[in-house]
Design an enzyme around this catalytic site. Structure first.
Site: not given
Length: 282
Positions: A99, A101, A156, A241
């Site tokens: 993804s 994010s 993250k 995100s």
């Protein structure tokens, strides 16, 4: 990132192939050795002068020593599986970014390497820490299991560590009362002028983030205190995100490892892999 329980699958594969090999060594190998000894005894005293006699002896010995197909496969796969199991469980594990994010730091299709011992050596199935090494630091890019999806790998950036007071108001990040200054790099791209690329520095780590001109729902206003044994995570693509601003802080028991390098980029199965984005993750 993938929710398939690869550690469990790999552990079971190593266990099954190892048990088959062990069972063969303890039980099945003895009758084969006895058959080989019987063949040797049968041909003892024979001159084996002709090629035909030699071939007959070798064929009989080969048949007597032949392993079951399952044992052959187990002996072939066990060493490889064990090496892969050891490397990905305790040293380095590869992942692919699914993804956006973490754009611009990590792009969709990036293949990354994750240091599995940076934050402590962990048991591969339950993720229980066996040997402590170090703690995540602000600015680290970390792979973990989020609280709302405990079997799915997420990646993250660590924004807050235990005890930190975090606020994020209209794209302004504050940690323990200190505003994290941003430096405008560019307004991107030409066809979508609503996006800003900025640089932020948290402690000694400088990285690039994307922010919309108009803050998204998770970037308007929020304040949090990070409890002990937990970490506050945010994606570098701040308005695209879902992170600790949405599903909460990440437990220390859910840590997988520290992402440290991009080694390949591959968008789609039929596309050509690229190495332009290879490098250390900042």
């Amino acid at each position: 990132m993938s929710s398939i329980n690869l550690p469990l699958i790999l552990t079971l594969a190593v266990l099954v192939t190892g048990l088959v090999w062990l069972f063969d060594a303890l039980v099945l190998a003895r009758p084969r050795k006895e058959k080989v000894a019987a063949v040797d005894k049968q041909f003892t005293g024979m001159a084996l002068e002709t090629e035909q006699q030699k071939m007959a002896y070798e064929d009989a010995k080969s048949v007597a020593a032949r392993e079951p197909v399952l044992v052959e496969y187990a002996k072939s796969f066990f060493p490889v599986l064990f090496i892969v199991f050891f490397l990905r469980s305790f040293l380095v594990e590869p992942f692919q970014i699914p993804s956006g994010s973490m754009i611009p730091t990590l792009e969709v299709g990036d293949f990354i390497l994750v240091n599995k011992f940076a934050y402590g050596i962990r048991e591969p199935i339950t993720n229980t820490q066996l040997i402590p090494v170090s703690k995540p630091q602000r600015g680290d890019v970390m792979v973990f299991f989020p609280p709302h999806a405990p079997t799915t790998y997420y990646i993250k950036r660590v924004i807050g560590v235990p005890g930190d007071h975090i606020s994020y108001i209209n794209h302004v990040l504050t940690i323990n009362g200190k505003v994290i200054e941003e430096k405008l790099v560019a307004e991107l791209p030409a066809g979508a002028p609503y996006l800003r690329m900025v640089k932020e520095t948290i402690d000694d780590k400088t990285f690039t983030a994307f922010k919309h001109f108009q803050p998204g729902p998770l970037s308007v206003r929020g304040s949090w205190v990070v409890p002990e044994g937990h970490y506050f995570m945010m994606g570098d693509n701040r308005d695209n995100s879902l992170d600790s601003r949405d599903w909460g802080v990440v437990s220390e028991n859910a840590i997988v490892g520290k992402a440290f390098a991009v080694w390949m980029h591959w968008d789609k199965f039929f596309s050509v892999p690229s190495f332009d984005h290879v490098g250390v993750i900042k």
